[in-house]
Design a protein around this motif. Structure first.
Motif, PDB file in Angstrom:
ATOM      1  N   ALA A 178       0.812  12.331  -9.365  1.00 20.83           N
ATOM      2  CA  ALA A 178       0.085  13.581  -9.153  1.00 20.83           C
ATOM      3  C   ALA A 178       1.027  14.784  -9.207  1.00 20.83           C
ATOM      4  CB  ALA A 178      -0.648  13.548  -7.822  1.00 20.83           C
ATOM      5  N   LEU A 179       2.206  14.658  -8.624  1.00 18.13           N
ATOM      6  CA  LEU A 179       3.176  15.756  -8.673  1.00 18.13           C
ATOM      7  C   LEU A 179       3.674  15.992 -10.093  1.00 18.13           C
ATOM      8  CD1 LEU A 179       5.276  15.137  -5.449  1.00 18.13           C
ATOM      9  CD2 LEU A 179       3.739  17.042  -5.926  1.00 18.13           C
ATOM     10  N   GLU A 180       3.859  14.926 -10.822  1.00 17.55           N
ATOM     11  CA  GLU A 180       4.286  15.062 -12.211  1.00 17.55           C
ATOM     12  C   GLU A 180       3.215  15.777 -13.028  1.00 17.55           C
ATOM     13  OE1 GLU A 180       5.279  11.941 -15.720  1.00 17.55           O
ATOM     14  OE2 GLU A 180       6.167  11.526 -13.751  1.00 17.55           O
ATOM     15  N   LEU A 181       1.959  15.436 -12.801  1.00 16.10           N
ATOM     16  CA  LEU A 181       0.854  16.107 -13.502  1.00 16.10           C
ATOM     17  C   LEU A 181       0.774  17.582 -13.102  1.00 16.10           C
ATOM     18  CD1 LEU A 181      -1.625  15.893 -15.370  1.00 16.10           C
ATOM     19  CD2 LEU A 181      -2.949  15.278 -13.315  1.00 16.10           C
ATOM     20  N   LEU A 182       0.967  17.862 -11.820  1.00 14.50           N
ATOM     21  CA  LEU A 182       0.935  19.247 -11.345  1.00 14.50           C
ATOM     22  C   LEU A 182       2.053  20.079 -11.956  1.00 14.50           C
ATOM     23  CD1 LEU A 182      -0.434  21.222  -9.369  1.00 14.50           C
ATOM     24  CD2 LEU A 182       1.200  20.471  -7.649  1.00 14.50           C
ATOM     25  N   ILE A 183       3.227  19.504 -12.048  1.00  9.84           N
ATOM     26  CA  ILE A 183       4.362  20.209 -12.659  1.00  9.84           C
ATOM     27  C   ILE A 183       4.086  20.444 -14.147  1.00  9.84           C
ATOM     28  CG2 ILE A 183       6.783  19.935 -13.324  1.00  9.84           C
ATOM     29  CD1 ILE A 183       7.194  18.535 -10.621  1.00  9.84           C
ATOM     30  N   THR A 184       3.501  19.478 -14.814  1.00 13.22           N
ATOM     31  CA  THR A 184       3.184  19.613 -16.237  1.00 13.22           C
ATOM     32  C   THR A 184       2.134  20.705 -16.463  1.00 13.22           C
ATOM     33  OG1 THR A 184       3.613  17.257 -16.527  1.00 13.22           O
ATOM     34  CG2 THR A 184       2.421  18.356 -18.284  1.00 13.22           C
ATOM     35  N   LEU A 185       1.146  20.811 -15.574  1.00 15.70           N
ATOM     36  CA  LEU A 185       0.090  21.812 -15.723  1.00 15.70           C
ATOM     37  C   LEU A 185       0.581  23.229 -15.446  1.00 15.70           C
ATOM     38  CD1 LEU A 185      -2.948  19.986 -14.087  1.00 15.70           C
ATOM     39  CD2 LEU A 185      -2.526  20.379 -16.527  1.00 15.70           C
ATOM     40  N   ARG A 186       1.589  23.389 -14.620  1.00 16.53           N
ATOM     41  CA  ARG A 186       2.104  24.719 -14.286  1.00 16.53           C
ATOM     42  C   ARG A 186       2.973  25.300 -15.383  1.00 16.53           C
ATOM     43  NH1 ARG A 186       3.176  26.152  -8.210  1.00 16.53           N
ATOM     44  NH2 ARG A 186       1.161  25.520  -7.407  1.00 16.53           N
ATOM     45  N   ARG A 226       1.241   6.886  -6.719  1.00 13.93           N
ATOM     46  CA  ARG A 226       0.169   7.840  -7.047  1.00 13.93           C
ATOM     47  C   ARG A 226       0.584   9.276  -6.737  1.00 13.93           C
ATOM     48  NH1 ARG A 226      -4.218   4.310  -4.579  1.00 13.93           N
ATOM     49  NH2 ARG A 226      -3.857   5.651  -2.814  1.00 13.93           N
ATOM     50  N   THR A 227       1.301   9.476  -5.634  1.00 14.17           N
ATOM     51  CA  THR A 227       1.777  10.819  -5.282  1.00 14.17           C
ATOM     52  C   THR A 227       2.757  11.329  -6.319  1.00 14.17           C
ATOM     53  OG1 THR A 227       1.466  10.337  -2.940  1.00 14.17           O
ATOM     54  CG2 THR A 227       2.910  12.185  -3.495  1.00 14.17           C
ATOM     55  N   ALA A 228       3.658  10.463  -6.757  1.00 19.37           N
ATOM     56  CA  ALA A 228       4.621  10.862  -7.788  1.00 19.37           C
ATOM     57  C   ALA A 228       3.905  11.214  -9.093  1.00 19.37           C
ATOM     58  CB  ALA A 228       5.634   9.754  -8.015  1.00 19.37           C
ATOM     59  N   GLY A 273       0.821  -1.206   0.000  1.00 18.66           N
ATOM     60  CA  GLY A 273       0.000   0.000   0.000  1.00 18.66           C
ATOM     61  C   GLY A 273       0.855   1.257   0.000  1.00 18.66           C
ATOM     62  N   ILE A 274       1.942   1.232   0.753  1.00 21.30           N
ATOM     63  CA  ILE A 274       2.858   2.378   0.758  1.00 21.30           C
ATOM     64  C   ILE A 274       3.456   2.567  -0.627  1.00 21.30           C
ATOM     65  CG2 ILE A 274       5.085   3.191   1.646  1.00 21.30           C
ATOM     66  CD1 ILE A 274       4.277   1.906   4.328  1.00 21.30           C
ATOM     67  N   TYR A 275       3.820   1.482  -1.277  1.00 28.14           N
ATOM     68  CA  TYR A 275       4.372   1.576  -2.632  1.00 28.14           C
ATOM     69  C   TYR A 275       3.357   2.213  -3.584  1.00 28.14           C
ATOM     70  CZ  TYR A 275       5.612   0.199  -7.341  1.00 28.14           C
ATOM     71  OH  TYR A 275       5.874   0.226  -8.681  1.00 28.14           O
ATOM     72  N   HIS A 276       2.106   1.738  -3.538  1.00 33.31           N
ATOM     73  CA  HIS A 276       1.083   2.267  -4.453  1.00 33.31           C
ATOM     74  C   HIS A 276       0.768   3.736  -4.147  1.00 33.31           C
ATOM     75  CE1 HIS A 276       0.375  -1.367  -6.648  1.00 33.31           C
ATOM     76  NE2 HIS A 276       0.103  -2.045  -5.558  1.00 33.31           N
ATOM     77  N   ASN A 277       0.713   4.111  -2.876  1.00 37.34           N
ATOM     78  CA  ASN A 277       0.458   5.510  -2.531  1.00 37.34           C
ATOM     79  C   ASN A 277       1.605   6.408  -2.989  1.00 37.34           C
ATOM     80  OD1 ASN A 277      -2.024   5.087  -1.408  1.00 37.34           O
ATOM     81  ND2 ASN A 277      -1.251   4.896   0.679  1.00 37.34           N
ATOM     82  N   THR A 278       2.836   5.945  -2.849  1.00 28.56           N
ATOM     83  CA  THR A 278       3.988   6.714  -3.302  1.00 28.56           C
ATOM     84  C   THR A 278       3.951   6.889  -4.810  1.00 28.56           C
ATOM     85  OG1 THR A 278       5.280   5.843  -1.465  1.00 28.56           O
ATOM     86  CG2 THR A 278       6.506   6.828  -3.276  1.00 28.56           C
TER      87      THR A 278
END
Length: 94
Positions: free
Chosen positions: A85-93, A81-83, A74-79
């Motif tokens: 999401a951050l990649e998508l956020l950086i791409t949108l900015r 997903r977080t990575a 679960g920690i692996y999957h959450n990490t």
């Protein structure tokens, strides 16, 4: 390739936990059927008491160990997903 090994690990982990739970049940049934002989002595718990002790202790151990291993997944999957999401956020900015 990494996802292949993680999925394979999940499948193997599930099979091992199910096999361990079945093994605990079989051991409890065996303890209920006949006494456990420790050399010349007889075990202090026999019959249904021994079966209940084996079931309780064995399934508790399977639950704790299996839960810890699934927690790691679960920690692996959450990490992951977080990575993502951050990649998508950086791409949108940009």
């Amino acid at each position: 390739m990494r996802d292949f090994f993680i999925r394979g690990y999940e499948i193997v982990l599930t099979l091992v936990i199910v096999a361990a739970a079945v093994g605990v049940a079989v051991a409890a049934i065996g303890a209920m059927i006949g006494p456990i002989s420790l050399g010349a002595e007889v075990a202090p718990l026999q019959g249904p008491y021994a079966a209940a002790a084996i079931l309780l202790g064995g399934w508790l151990a399977v639950l704790v160990i299996g839960g810890a291993l699934y927690l790691g997944l679960g920690i692996y999957h959450n990490t992951q997903r977080t990575a993502d999401a951050l990649e998508l956020l950086i791409t949108l900015r940009r």
